[in-house]
Design a protein around this motif. Structure first.
Motif, PDB file in Angstrom:
ATOM      1  N   ALA A  41       0.856  -1.181   0.000  1.00  0.00           N
ATOM      2  CA  ALA A  41       0.000   0.000   0.000  1.00  0.00           C
ATOM      3  C   ALA A  41       0.891   1.230   0.000  1.00  0.00           C
ATOM      4  O   ALA A  41       2.003   1.221   0.539  1.00  0.00           O
ATOM      5  CB  ALA A  41      -0.912  -0.011   1.221  1.00  0.00           C
ATOM      6  N   SER A  42       0.439   2.306  -0.608  1.00  0.00           N
ATOM      7  CA  SER A  42       1.328   3.444  -0.888  1.00  0.00           C
ATOM      8  C   SER A  42       1.945   4.044   0.369  1.00  0.00           C
ATOM      9  O   SER A  42       3.072   4.542   0.344  1.00  0.00           O
ATOM     10  CB  SER A  42       0.581   4.519  -1.678  1.00  0.00           C
ATOM     11  N   GLY A  43       1.251   3.972   1.500  1.00  0.00           N
ATOM     12  CA  GLY A  43       1.802   4.541   2.727  1.00  0.00           C
ATOM     13  C   GLY A  43       3.061   3.854   3.203  1.00  0.00           C
ATOM     14  O   GLY A  43       3.867   4.451   3.928  1.00  0.00           O
ATOM     15  N   TYR A  44       3.268   2.585   2.809  1.00  0.00           N
ATOM     16  CA  TYR A  44       4.457   1.863   3.266  1.00  0.00           C
ATOM     17  C   TYR A  44       5.745   2.450   2.710  1.00  0.00           C
ATOM     18  O   TYR A  44       6.823   2.202   3.255  1.00  0.00           O
ATOM     19  CB  TYR A  44       4.357   0.383   2.891  1.00  0.00           C
ATOM     20  N   ALA A  45       5.674   3.199   1.636  1.00  0.00           N
ATOM     21  CA  ALA A  45       6.880   3.843   1.105  1.00  0.00           C
ATOM     22  C   ALA A  45       7.439   4.867   2.077  1.00  0.00           C
ATOM     23  O   ALA A  45       8.588   5.303   1.919  1.00  0.00           O
ATOM     24  CB  ALA A  45       6.565   4.506  -0.240  1.00  0.00           C
ATOM     25  N   HIS A  46       6.665   5.229   3.095  1.00  0.00           N
ATOM     26  CA  HIS A  46       7.046   6.324   3.985  1.00  0.00           C
ATOM     27  C   HIS A  46       7.449   5.839   5.381  1.00  0.00           C
ATOM     28  O   HIS A  46       7.199   6.524   6.379  1.00  0.00           O
ATOM     29  CB  HIS A  46       5.915   7.343   4.049  1.00  0.00           C
ATOM     30  N   THR A  47       8.094   4.680   5.443  1.00  0.00           N
ATOM     31  CA  THR A  47       8.767   4.305   6.690  1.00  0.00           C
ATOM     32  C   THR A  47      10.022   5.140   6.882  1.00  0.00           C
ATOM     33  O   THR A  47      10.610   5.142   7.964  1.00  0.00           O
ATOM     34  CB  THR A  47       9.132   2.818   6.692  1.00  0.00           C
ATOM     35  N   ALA A  48      10.448   5.820   5.837  1.00  0.00           N
ATOM     36  CA  ALA A  48      11.505   6.823   5.907  1.00  0.00           C
ATOM     37  C   ALA A  48      10.922   8.125   5.357  1.00  0.00           C
ATOM     38  O   ALA A  48       9.904   8.125   4.678  1.00  0.00           O
ATOM     39  CB  ALA A  48      12.723   6.384   5.090  1.00  0.00           C
ATOM     40  N   GLY A  49      11.571   9.238   5.656  1.00  0.00           N
ATOM     41  CA  GLY A  49      11.094  10.512   5.145  1.00  0.00           C
ATOM     42  C   GLY A  49      10.174  11.233   6.103  1.00  0.00           C
ATOM     43  O   GLY A  49       9.825  10.716   7.172  1.00  0.00           O
ATOM     44  N   PRO A  50       9.721  12.424   5.720  1.00  0.00           N
ATOM     45  CA  PRO A  50       8.963  13.279   6.643  1.00  0.00           C
ATOM     46  C   PRO A  50       7.616  12.712   7.065  1.00  0.00           C
ATOM     47  O   PRO A  50       7.151  12.981   8.169  1.00  0.00           O
ATOM     48  CB  PRO A  50       8.788  14.587   5.861  1.00  0.00           C
ATOM     49  N   LEU A  51       6.964  11.926   6.220  1.00  0.00           N
ATOM     50  CA  LEU A  51       5.640  11.422   6.574  1.00  0.00           C
ATOM     51  C   LEU A  51       5.678  10.305   7.609  1.00  0.00           C
ATOM     52  O   LEU A  51       4.656   9.971   8.207  1.00  0.00           O
ATOM     53  CB  LEU A  51       4.905  10.927   5.324  1.00  0.00           C
ATOM     54  N   ALA A  52       6.862   9.706   7.837  1.00  0.00           N
ATOM     55  CA  ALA A  52       6.968   8.641   8.835  1.00  0.00           C
ATOM     56  C   ALA A  52       6.555   9.133  10.218  1.00  0.00           C
ATOM     57  O   ALA A  52       6.054   8.341  11.030  1.00  0.00           O
ATOM     58  CB  ALA A  52       8.397   8.096   8.874  1.00  0.00           C
ATOM     59  N   ALA A  53       6.739  10.423  10.496  1.00  0.00           N
ATOM     60  CA  ALA A  53       6.380  10.960  11.811  1.00  0.00           C
ATOM     61  C   ALA A  53       4.880  10.930  12.069  1.00  0.00           C
ATOM     62  O   ALA A  53       4.438  11.047  13.212  1.00  0.00           O
ATOM     63  CB  ALA A  53       6.900  12.396  11.937  1.00  0.00           C
TER      64      ALA A  53
END
Length: 490
Positions: A140-152
């Protein structure tokens, strides 16, 4: 046709955003490209673009399923490829419907409403894929953001909330391209910098745990070979006996023979090893009459304990209605299993370990009850056997799902797998130790247990994913009403 091809290529870029590259920015760029292509497109054309994007993304991101069907299931190469393609098309249909709906609702709307509608429709597709027909939210697209600003945002909104924020950021780039600067800057700030104004740690330390994570590296075509089972079990016992941690954890189904059918001498050997330290053994519980459950069984320790897998994998662990012929073609052992019945944690060395078997760690909503309250788990544990799917891409993708759960619930996560990725993560989702894939070994790790609840854990237990569905409805229902009124007025 050129736009559909461009959407397909953007879907390939979208896949590249996930592990092992962790190129979170590529996910947003790919989605922004899709939004740009679909901007002002009629609903049918937008749906075609969504289908093309989803096909490129999901066929390239799930290609490894071909290995299990062809190499181990002995399905002809072309038929296995067709099966992967059909699955990707089915899953892509969610995004086709979402983009068609967004195009229809956005007609005549201002930029602010268009941005909200786009994000809500994307979130709707992600939630539908995670929920309907048992759910299959892999990459799912949210998994790409385990790094980066959205991880917070993970301990606040979870992976599907992050998916919506990523869609918002993507559309912000489109707005910037159309010189809607104020709207673009406002939404980018909300998505990227909002959580940095809020406290990060909602959990506190409960002390350390030393764990031994086994990686036997038994090839899948040897795992159920009767001529090799005894030798593989002997090597497994040697790994267990040599382990040094306060608890020993094996991969999923590492004992391919149901525990009721293991030789008595071998069980005694495991009991003897577990006198030094508790052992969680991946095996099957049950019998031919009542059925078998993919389980973790405790040896040693202060409590009798077993955990049975609850969220079963379609086609591998339970057979959907009408597909017995297809599954029987692959000859998968124990292809129609029983579900586990409880979610209790395993207590050891002052910590409470919450097991998850294989892809159960994709469904935080299933086990969130274990994350709250005085008896909440302090360490998450995943045991898997990904030897069915090779070593490329699939192991890193699965590790990334564990990283997202660690972020959402602020718990350390330890993983014992057959061929990889055997690893330890801290409560911020950072990989602190990992064994090389396709090697035999024992990973000795120390993790810091955590107690306490994140905002996401609290509202997820209280209401499930309903708040996200409600947020989507609060955007799309007024937009649909306004669209209807405009149609009637014209």
């Amino acid at each position: 046709m050129p736009k559909a091809l461009a959407a397909l290529l953007l879907g390939l870029l979208h896949t590249a955003a996930f592990a092992p590259t962790y190129a979170w920015w590529a996910q947003i760029l790919a989605l922004a490209g899709l939004a740009w292509l679909a901007l002002d497109a009629p609903p049918r054309r937008a749906a075609v673009l969504g289908l093309s994007f989803g096909l490129g993304w999901l066929s390239s991101g799930l290609w490894w399923l071909h290995i299990s069907m062809h190499q181990f299931g002995h399905i002809p190469w072309l038929l296995a490829a067709l099966a992967v393609l059909l699955l990707a098309l089915f899953l892509a249909s969610y995004y086709a419907a979402a983009l068609g709906l967004a195009a229809w609702l956005s007609r005549g709307s201002g930029w602010g409403w268009r941005m909200a509608i786009w994000s809500a429709c994307w979130a709707l597709a992600e939630l539908a894929r995670a929920t309907f027909f048992g759910g299959f939210p892999w990459i799912a697209s949210g998994y790409a953001h385990t790094a980066g600003p959205l991880a917070a945002w993970a301990p606040w909104l979870g992976v599907y909330g992050i998916s919506a924020l990523a869609a918002l950021m993507a559309f912000s780039l489109v707005a910037a391209g159309k010189k809607q600067w104020r709207l673009a800057v406002l939404s980018l700030n909300l998505a990227a910098f909002g959580p940095f104004l809020l406290p990060h740690d909602f959990t506190v330390s409960t002390g350390s745990l030393n764990a031994s994570l086994l990686q036997p590296n038994v090839p899948q075509d040897q795992k159920f070979d009767q001529a090799l089972i005894d030798a593989n079990l002997d090597q497994l016992a040697q790994q267990i006996e040599a382990a040094r941690g306060q608890v020993v954890i094996t991969p999923e189904s590492v004992a391919p023979v149901p525990v009721a059918y293991l030789q008595g001498e071998y069980v005694q050997r495991l009991d003897a090893a577990a006198r030094q330290r508790p052992l969680l053994l991946g095996t099957f519980l049950g019998d031919d009459t009542s059925g078998f459950t993919n389980s973790l069984l405790a040896f040693g320790g202060d409590q009798a304990y077993d955990y049975g897998k609850r969220h079963l994998l379609p086609f591998g662990e339970f057979i959907p209605y009408g597909f017995h012929w297809f599954v029987k073609l692959m000859g998968i052992p124990m292809d129609d299993q029983m579900r586990g019945q409880h979610q209790q944690a395993f207590a050891v060395a002052g910590q409470r370990l919450r097991p998850l078997i294989c892809y159960e760690d994709l469904f935080g909503e299933d086990f969130v009850a274990s994350m709250n309250g005085p008896d909440a788990a302090t360490v998450l544990v995943n045991v898997s056997n990904l030897a069915w799917f090779g070593t490329r891409m699939v192991q890193d993708q699965h590790l990334q799902f564990s990283q997202m759960r660690a972020l959402e619930f602020q718990r350390p996560f330890i993983r014992a797998t057959n061929t990889g990725a055997t690893a330890a993560l801290n409560h911020r989702g950072e990989v602190t130790a990992r064994l090389a894939p396709a090697t035999r070994g024992v990973l000795e790790v120390t993790v810091e247990g955590r107690s306490g609840s994140t905002p996401y854990a609290r509202w997820l237990q209280a209401w499930g994913l309903a708040p996200l569905w409600a947020a989507v409805a609060l955007v799309l229902l007024p937009a649909a009403w306004a669209r209807r009124r405009a149609k009637l007025a014209s």
